[in-house]
Scaffold this active site. Structure first.
Site, PDB file in Angstrom:
ATOM      1  N   LYS A 276      -4.006  -6.543  -5.019  1.00  0.00           N
ATOM      2  CA  LYS A 276      -2.569  -6.431  -5.254  1.00  0.00           C
ATOM      3  C   LYS A 276      -2.267  -7.371  -6.410  1.00  0.00           C
ATOM      4  CE  LYS A 276       1.922  -7.285  -3.021  1.00  0.00           C
ATOM      5  NZ  LYS A 276       2.659  -7.438  -1.752  1.00  0.00           N
ATOM      6  N   GLU A 280       5.078  -8.042  -6.514  1.00  0.00           N
ATOM      7  CA  GLU A 280       5.762  -8.987  -5.635  1.00  0.00           C
ATOM      8  C   GLU A 280       5.220 -10.409  -5.805  1.00  0.00           C
ATOM      9  OE1 GLU A 280       5.460  -6.988  -1.784  1.00  0.00           O
ATOM     10  OE2 GLU A 280       7.339  -5.943  -2.234  1.00  0.00           O
ATOM     11  N   ARG A 313      -4.182  -1.609  -6.186  1.00  0.00           N
ATOM     12  CA  ARG A 313      -2.944  -1.046  -5.638  1.00  0.00           C
ATOM     13  C   ARG A 313      -1.895  -0.794  -6.731  1.00  0.00           C
ATOM     14  NH1 ARG A 313      -0.170  -3.876  -1.888  1.00  0.00           N
ATOM     15  NH2 ARG A 313       0.141  -2.266  -0.327  1.00  0.00           N
ATOM     16  N   ARG A 330      13.426   1.688  -9.251  1.00  0.00           N
ATOM     17  CA  ARG A 330      12.160   1.301  -8.645  1.00  0.00           C
ATOM     18  C   ARG A 330      11.268   2.506  -8.353  1.00  0.00           C
ATOM     19  NH1 ARG A 330      11.470  -2.486  -3.259  1.00  0.00           N
ATOM     20  NH2 ARG A 330       9.560  -1.521  -2.493  1.00  0.00           N
ATOM     21  N   LYS A 354       0.877   4.301  -2.618  1.00  0.00           N
ATOM     22  CA  LYS A 354       1.638   4.559  -1.383  1.00  0.00           C
ATOM     23  C   LYS A 354       2.133   5.998  -1.361  1.00  0.00           C
ATOM     24  CE  LYS A 354       2.996  -0.177  -0.380  1.00  0.00           C
ATOM     25  NZ  LYS A 354       3.984  -1.120   0.154  1.00  0.00           N
ATOM     26  N   ASP A 359       8.711   2.564  -0.419  1.00  0.00           N
ATOM     27  CA  ASP A 359       7.919   1.700   0.447  1.00  0.00           C
ATOM     28  C   ASP A 359       8.002   2.146   1.906  1.00  0.00           C
ATOM     29  OD1 ASP A 359       6.389  -0.372   1.314  1.00  0.00           O
ATOM     30  OD2 ASP A 359       7.880  -1.936   1.011  1.00  0.00           O
ATOM     31  N   GLU A 381      -2.164   5.682   0.199  1.00  0.00           N
ATOM     32  CA  GLU A 381      -1.979   4.627   1.208  1.00  0.00           C
ATOM     33  C   GLU A 381      -0.846   5.018   2.166  1.00  0.00           C
ATOM     34  OE1 GLU A 381      -1.290   0.735  -0.491  1.00  0.00           O
ATOM     35  OE2 GLU A 381      -0.531  -0.096   1.380  1.00  0.00           O
ATOM     36  N   GLU A 387       6.523  -0.700  10.023  1.00  0.00           N
ATOM     37  CA  GLU A 387       7.411  -1.670   9.381  1.00  0.00           C
ATOM     38  C   GLU A 387       8.851  -1.166   9.298  1.00  0.00           C
ATOM     39  OE1 GLU A 387       6.140  -3.001   5.510  1.00  0.00           O
ATOM     40  OE2 GLU A 387       8.002  -4.079   5.157  1.00  0.00           O
ATOM     41  N   TRP A 535      15.871  -6.168  -5.088  1.00  0.00           N
ATOM     42  CA  TRP A 535      14.704  -5.354  -4.740  1.00  0.00           C
ATOM     43  C   TRP A 535      14.731  -3.915  -5.257  1.00  0.00           C
ATOM     44  CZ3 TRP A 535      10.619  -7.938  -2.983  1.00  0.00           C
ATOM     45  CH2 TRP A 535      10.834  -9.189  -2.399  1.00  0.00           C
TER      46      TRP A 535
HETATM   47  C1  GCU Z   1       6.057  -4.117   1.629  1.00  0.00           C
HETATM   48  C2  GCU Z   1       5.975  -5.116   2.721  1.00  0.00           C
HETATM   49  C3  GCU Z   1       5.258  -6.352   2.283  1.00  0.00           C
HETATM   50  C4  GCU Z   1       3.896  -5.975   1.679  1.00  0.00           C
HETATM   51  C5  GCU Z   1       4.104  -4.963   0.593  1.00  0.00           C
HETATM   52  C6  GCU Z   1       2.822  -4.422   0.024  1.00  0.00           C
HETATM   53  O1  GCU Z   1       6.922  -4.561   0.623  1.00  0.00           O
HETATM   54  O2  GCU Z   1       7.262  -5.440   3.173  1.00  0.00           O
HETATM   55  O3  GCU Z   1       5.104  -7.176   3.392  1.00  0.00           O
HETATM   56  O4  GCU Z   1       3.255  -7.079   1.215  1.00  0.00           O
HETATM   57  O5  GCU Z   1       4.797  -3.868   1.085  1.00  0.00           O
HETATM   58  O6  GCU Z   1       2.483  -3.286   0.352  1.00  0.00           O
HETATM   59  O7  GCU Z   1       2.153  -5.085  -0.744  1.00  0.00           O
END
Ligand code: GCU
Length: 673
Positions: A276, A280, A313, A330, A354, A359, A381, A387, A535
């Protein structure tokens, strides 16, 4: 631990049907294994457990030719690979006197054995069989989001089974049982640490942890799973003594080459890295003005000599967006970042995308990036962890959602270019491809918090193996193996599972708009929680209407990322499907849906209905009190009550919010606050 909660779908309940019992007993009186490996050891052990529990008998092992059951790897038996089947395929052939399970590899043989055990658990006759099976997807992978402190990111089933209090667990029994469960549904790869690699976990690729990680790798190896680690892109700085992690810097390249060599000294069949990066706040190549191809290729070069893979990713987007900025979308991000790089990735890099562009919401369109890169390996993915779909408190059987994704036709190479075929590598000539999912397990006794959430883990494996299996078929298989054989139990729980995703959607954010959840936690409603945040997740509700305009003409142009006819279908208000309307369009509350209802009335109706439906689930479950064991009955009962409270909160907050915004009353005059 050996309880009904713990054993998930490998219950191996005693066989009461006399005819079948005699049949199975006869077969297991003489069993011959032709093979000698860690996987064959697992086969032996699994058969001993299963036969003991189902038949209260010992397996009669033999080396003679008159065995009743023969289990072999085709190459060990000097017979040709089972024709037309790939390396993980197997056949089960039985003529009444002898049953043969022949795999094209040890792993294939193991899958064949689990297939036979599944049939026995489902109380099927095994006297005349002619089964040929092989997985559709080469990669069938699980991602753990576990941290060394024992927490699990987005985990809803207790703590990690891998780590506790800053250490790898000493007693690895549970890890082994997990390997059994995963292998029984055909999972062949696992990454064992969170994609967000924190400070101490960065050291997983050093001598400090590798010996113990190697132990875990060998447990999984015995069940045909290859081990992967999530890595920190900035490792050369964090744990090396370099000042840069620039992927084009010679010293960085060499650092990774040495590192990879060291890892393979400990784990000779190490799978590779999950990364990753630039996502984020995680470090990545952007810091050095490099792109994702530069970043992943550098790691790929280090892994190549060992046949290792880089799973990179694509969850890359601007998470510091200004909510005032209506032009940044986004949903566009993954495609905009990666599509232009097609053709530049090494052949051992696989992009992990994904299923949707945002998400893991309860409803999203399919990511337009999947299949859009013909020269770059891709995997899809999914998230088994609930979640955004109820935290394994609320019931949400996710297989029907995933089935919709798999069957989506991208038209990338004309009609029939479904996601199912793309990720199986049947549309573009991918070297590697498949499906991966974020796990939903933890150290709760029943693994998944909500006992019925076990069906999602089971179903992911089965669907990854064969995406054309029907949701009902998978649910029935799981039910027959998990609960006592009883038609009422099966039908009742089947109905509950099959209705659960639509129910959850009913009381959640409406018509594909998503995100009206409590911030950070992601359980329970908070309609404006993400509205003025950074976000990139907005609903834009005002007094006139709501939804995100992603059209070409007046919106963000996201619809342009799809091929025709999907592009026009989504772009055009008249053809955009109701369930995704607010994902693609901003409409007045009085806009009429294809269902004939207005948007606002749809919101009221679905939210009142969703709550009623949860009461219906509770009623159904209560009928099973006398037929089910107390532990599992009570576990689900307790969850359903919490789901009811959650649904009530969603119903009332959503209805009240939109009533206050729009001033439009419910046609049926129900209570809105
Ligand atoms: C979502 C999730 C995070 C996770 C992220 C990811 O945003 O809330 O906790 O780290 O996905 O897939 O990297």
């Amino acid at each position: 631990m050996d309880t009904k909660m713990y054993n998930m779908w490998l219950q191996y309940d005693s066989i009461n049907n006399q005819t079948l019992r005699e049949q199975y007993t006869e077969f297991f009186s003489k069993v011959r294994l032709i093979g000698n490996s860690e996987i064959f050891d697992s086969i032996k052990e699994e058969l001993e457990i299963a036969v003991d529990k189902m038949l209260q008998q010992k397996v009669g092992w033999t080396a003679s030719d008159d065995a009743k059951i023969v289990i072999a790897n085709s190459s060990d038996w000097n017979i040709k690979a089972v024709e037309g089947l790939n390396e993980e395929g197997y056949t089960i052939v039985s003529n009444g006197n002898q049953l043969k399970i022949i795999g094209n590899s040890d792993r294939g043989a193991l899958y064949g054995v689990f297939h036979l055990l599944r049939m026995m658990q489902m109380q099927e006759s095994i006297t005349t069989l002619s089964i040929k099976e092989q997985p559709t997807n080469p990669f069938r992978m699980i991602n753990q989001w576990d941290n060394l402190d024992g927490s699990v990111e987005r985990g809803y089933s207790g703590n990690s089974i891998f780590y506790e209090n800053g250490k790898i667990v000493e007693d690895k029994t549970r890890i082994k049982d997990y390997a059994r469960f995963l292998s029984s549904v055909g999972i062949n790869a696992i990454s064992i640490n969170n994609v967000n690699v924190w400070e101490e976990e960065t050291y997983f690729i050093t001598k400090k942890y590798l010996p113990e990680i190697a132990e875990i790798a060998s447990i999984f190896r015995g069940y045909g799973l290859q081990l992967y680690l999530s890595i920190n892109f900035a490792s050369p700085i964090a744990i090396g003594d370099l000042e840069t992690a620039d992927p084009l810097d010679g010293s960085v390249k060499n650092w990774w080459k040495d590192k990879v060599r060291e890892i393979y000294d400990f784990i000779p069949d190490f799978g590779g890295f999950v990364v990753k990066a630039d996502s984020e706040h995680r470090p990545g190549p952007f810091s050095y003005d490099r792109d994702h191809a530069d970043g992943s290729n550098m790691l790929a070069e280090a892994l190549e000599p060992f046949d290792g893979k880089v799973i990179w990713r694509c969850f890359v987007y601007n998470c510091l967006q200004d909510w005032r900025d209506r032009s940044t979308d986004r949903a566009r991000a993954a495609y905009d970042h990666f599509k232009p790089l097609d053709g530049r990735f090494h052949s051992n890099v696989i992009l992990q995308i994904k299923n949707g562009p945002m998400d893991f919401q309860v409803r999203e369109p399919v990511s337009p990036l999947i299949g859009a890169m013909s020269e770059t390996n891709q995997m899809m993915e999914l998230q088994i962890a609930q979640e955004y779909t109820g935290h394994q408190i609320d019931l949400c059987y996710l297989i029907p959602q995933w089935k919709e994704v798999f069957s989506f036709d991208t038209y990338i190479q004309g009609e029939g270019s479904t996601i199912e075929k793309i990720v199986a590598g049947q549309i573009h000539p991918y070297r590697h491809s498949g499906v991966v999912a974020v796990s939903n397990i933890g150290n709760d006794e029943n693994w998944t918090g909500h006992t019925l959430a076990q069906a999602n883990l089971y179903g992911f494996g089965r669907l990854a193996w064969n995406p054309s299996l029907e949701s009902e078929t998978i649910a029935k298989e799981w039910l027959k193996q998990t609960f006592p054989q009883n038609n009422d139990v099966e039908q009742t729980i089947l109905d509950m599972l099959m209705s659960s995703w639509p129910i959850y959607e009913n009381y959640n954010a409406p018509l594909g708009v998503g995100w009206m959840v409590t911030t950070h936690l992601h359980y329970g409603p908070s309609i404006d929680g993400y509205e003025y945040s950074r976000w990139g997740t907005y609903h834009f509700a005002d007094r006139d209407g709501m939804g995100v305009d992603r059209t070409k003409e007046t919106g963000t142009g996201y619809t342009e990322q799809y091929e025709e006819p999907n592009r026009s279908m989504y772009n055009n208000l008249d053809t955009c499907p109701d369930e995704l309307l607010l994902f693609f369009h901003h409409v007045p509350y009085k806009h009429t849906l294809k269902s004939g209802k207005t948007v606002i009335q749809h919101i009221y109706d679905t939210h009142f209905e969703g709550y009623e439906q949860v009461l219906g689930l509770q009623k159904k479950w209560d009928q099973l009190e006398r037929v089910l064991d107390e532990e599992r009955f009570n576990n689900v009962k307790e969850r359903l009550e919490r789901q009811r409270l959650n649904a009530r909160e969603w119903r009332d907050q959503i209805n009240t919010y939109f009533y206050r915004k729009s001033g439009i009353a419910d046609e049926k005059n129900r209570t809105i606050y």
